[in-house]
Design a protein around this motif. Structure first.
Motif, PDB file in Angstrom:
ATOM      1  N   ASP A  99      26.948  57.813  22.261  1.00  0.00           N
ATOM      2  CA  ASP A  99      26.385  56.579  22.804  1.00  0.00           C
ATOM      3  C   ASP A  99      25.529  56.876  24.028  1.00  0.00           C
ATOM      4  OD1 ASP A  99      26.717  53.418  22.826  1.00  0.00           O
ATOM      5  OD2 ASP A  99      26.772  54.113  24.899  1.00  0.00           O
ATOM      6  N   TYR A 130      33.422  50.075  25.441  1.00  0.00           N
ATOM      7  CA  TYR A 130      32.998  51.001  26.495  1.00  0.00           C
ATOM      8  C   TYR A 130      33.917  50.865  27.707  1.00  0.00           C
ATOM      9  CZ  TYR A 130      30.336  47.472  29.291  1.00  0.00           C
ATOM     10  OH  TYR A 130      29.946  46.398  30.060  1.00  0.00           O
ATOM     11  N   ILE A 135      34.727  54.395  23.267  1.00  0.00           N
ATOM     12  CA  ILE A 135      33.760  55.475  23.554  1.00  0.00           C
ATOM     13  C   ILE A 135      33.925  55.930  25.003  1.00  0.00           C
ATOM     14  CG2 ILE A 135      32.065  54.953  21.765  1.00  0.00           C
ATOM     15  CD1 ILE A 135      30.462  53.417  23.951  1.00  0.00           C
ATOM     16  N   ALA A 189      23.832  56.376  18.616  1.00  0.00           N
ATOM     17  CA  ALA A 189      23.667  54.992  19.050  1.00  0.00           C
ATOM     18  C   ALA A 189      22.937  54.985  20.386  1.00  0.00           C
ATOM     19  CB  ALA A 189      25.017  54.305  19.197  1.00  0.00           C
ATOM     20  N   THR A 190      21.903  54.152  20.488  1.00  0.00           N
ATOM     21  CA  THR A 190      21.230  53.968  21.767  1.00  0.00           C
ATOM     22  C   THR A 190      20.874  52.495  21.927  1.00  0.00           C
ATOM     23  OG1 THR A 190      19.521  54.832  23.263  1.00  0.00           O
ATOM     24  CG2 THR A 190      18.872  54.479  20.959  1.00  0.00           C
ATOM     25  N   LYS A 191      20.319  52.153  23.098  1.00  0.00           N
ATOM     26  CA  LYS A 191      20.107  50.749  23.435  1.00  0.00           C
ATOM     27  C   LYS A 191      18.764  50.561  24.122  1.00  0.00           C
ATOM     28  CE  LYS A 191      24.924  50.977  24.890  1.00  0.00           C
ATOM     29  NZ  LYS A 191      24.814  52.382  25.343  1.00  0.00           N
ATOM     30  N   TYR A 218      21.194  49.093  19.664  1.00  0.00           N
ATOM     31  CA  TYR A 218      21.709  47.896  20.324  1.00  0.00           C
ATOM     32  C   TYR A 218      20.658  47.232  21.215  1.00  0.00           C
ATOM     33  CZ  TYR A 218      26.578  49.865  19.954  1.00  0.00           C
ATOM     34  OH  TYR A 218      27.786  50.393  19.563  1.00  0.00           O
ATOM     35  N   SER A 224      25.075  44.285  22.633  1.00  0.00           N
ATOM     36  CA  SER A 224      25.999  44.668  23.692  1.00  0.00           C
ATOM     37  C   SER A 224      26.231  43.490  24.628  1.00  0.00           C
ATOM     38  CB  SER A 224      25.441  45.853  24.485  1.00  0.00           C
ATOM     39  OG  SER A 224      26.349  46.266  25.486  1.00  0.00           O
ATOM     40  N   GLY A 258      30.830  58.484  25.191  1.00  0.00           N
ATOM     41  CA  GLY A 258      29.837  57.830  26.029  1.00  0.00           C
ATOM     42  C   GLY A 258      29.147  58.860  26.901  1.00  0.00           C
ATOM     43  N   VAL A 309      32.820  48.136  19.566  1.00  0.00           N
ATOM     44  CA  VAL A 309      32.773  49.402  20.296  1.00  0.00           C
ATOM     45  C   VAL A 309      33.163  49.131  21.744  1.00  0.00           C
ATOM     46  CG1 VAL A 309      31.316  51.304  21.062  1.00  0.00           C
ATOM     47  CG2 VAL A 309      31.022  50.348  18.760  1.00  0.00           C
ATOM     48  N   GLN A 320      29.107  45.954  21.309  1.00  0.00           N
ATOM     49  CA  GLN A 320      29.650  46.847  22.330  1.00  0.00           C
ATOM     50  C   GLN A 320      29.882  46.044  23.602  1.00  0.00           C
ATOM     51  OE1 GLN A 320      28.280  50.583  25.102  1.00  0.00           O
ATOM     52  NE2 GLN A 320      27.745  50.709  22.931  1.00  0.00           N
TER      53      GLN A 320
END
Length: 329
Positions: free
Chosen positions: A49, A205, A279, A77-79, A125, A157, A17, A203, A177
């Motif tokens: 992430d 966090y 993560i 991975a991004t959001k 995400y 998420s 993360g 996932v 997530q």
């Protein structure tokens, strides 16, 4: 480093993360953040992430710098979630409202691709479910990005079980997530069973309780003045003493096992299912190396039962009232 499957996406069993390298957890050191991401690759940790709102915007740029020349060796991975039309990098007050509309999905991905310096995002995400936009519209727009090759897989998420079912009916959801750790287990009621049923990866966090379970601090007074955790409900006077007893028990069990508290917490998350990938966030290489070693720690059924039996109940909510309205939605 072992590998795990989030549906049909292969990633390292432990990810990284990157949020704290740029935001929310006090003073950031961009150079150390870049080197931490590069060290992750050497350790076999390929799953990174990040998110648009980390900074805002600055964390994606940091990740982009760190992976330059080695893009294909990482799973990115991004959001997206909040409007960034007027966002000033590093100034959270300039972030706009959340927006899960198809138009915003398409606009958001272009900014992330540019900041990350890539032509595709492996896992994209929705950072929080927008209660004002049907999940079918959001996932439908994400499915179009998959067809165009701009993203490889779709994630949600902090989505609730019913939202997962509705979104998955539009297009397969690769991963959910949500926060999950020895002191954040609310997803065990509905979200994790739904993931198992539908074949969705999970996932986790904050698997170290935002560093608290790892013994990184024992009072919010030890944190930087701009650290988000200083105002987190679980670290307020009302709840801190009870949670210190929980952290002490984690440390006691870890010492009996001959591992660090952080490694015990990560090994516990890993033991909850092969479709679960923690993560842990860190902005230092030394902590990254300790976390990576947790993948080789095996907790016996007896040890897992003892943890469940001996660990005190957590005190306080994960977020403040507004934050809690946005989770498991």
């Amino acid at each position: 480093m072992q590998q795990r499957s989030l549906r049909d996406l292969q990633v390292s069993a432990i990810g990284l993360g990157c949020m704290g390298m740029s935001a929310f957890y006090g003073t950031a050191d961009q150079d150390e953040g870049v080197e931490t991401i590069r060290r992750a690759r050497e350790l076999g940790i390929d799953f990174l992430d990040t998110a648009q709102m980390y900074g805002p915007l600055t964390n994606e740029s940091l990740v982009g710098e760190a992976i330059r020349g080695h893009r294909d060796q990482y799973v990115l991975a991004t959001k997206f979630n909040f409007r960034m039309d007027d966002a000033v990098p590093g100034d959270m007050s300039t972030v706009g409202r959340q927006d899960g509309s198809a138009e915003h999905v398409r606009a958001s991905v272009e900014g992330s691709l540019q900041r990350l310096g890539t032509d595709h995002i492996d896992l994209y995400y929705q950072h929080r479910v927008d209660p004002n936009v049907p999940i079918e519209e959001t996932v439908g727009a994400l499915a179009e990005l998959v067809a165009e090759g701009k993203i490889g897989h779709i994630g949600l998420s902090e989505a609730g079980a019913e939202t997962l079912r509705r979104g998955n009916a539009v297009h397969p959801i690769t991963a959910v997530q949500s926060e999950y750790s020895l002191w954040s287990r609310d997803v065990e009621a509905e979200v994790l069973p739904t993931c198992r049923e539908l074949g969705i990866g999970f996932v986790a966090y904050s698997p170290l309780g935002r560093g608290f379970l790892a013994g990184r601090f024992s009072s919010p007074e030890e944190l930087d003045k701009d650290d988000y955790r200083r105002n987190s409900p679980r670290f307020t006077d009302e709840h801190l003493q009870a949670n210190l007893r929980l952290a002490a028990k984690v440390k006691e069990i870890a010492e009996k096992k001959g591992v660090t508290p952080a490694q015990l917490a990560l090994a516990w998350v890993l033991a909850q299912g092969d479709h679960i990938v923690p993560i842990p966030g860190t902005k230092r290489r030394s902590y990254l190396e300790q976390n990576a070693a947790a993948v080789d720690i095996v907790l016996t059924p007896e040890e897992l039962s003892a943890i469940d039996a001996e660990l005190p109940e957590v005190s306080g909510e994960r977020y403040d009232e507004a934050g809690m309205r946005a989770v498991n939605r």
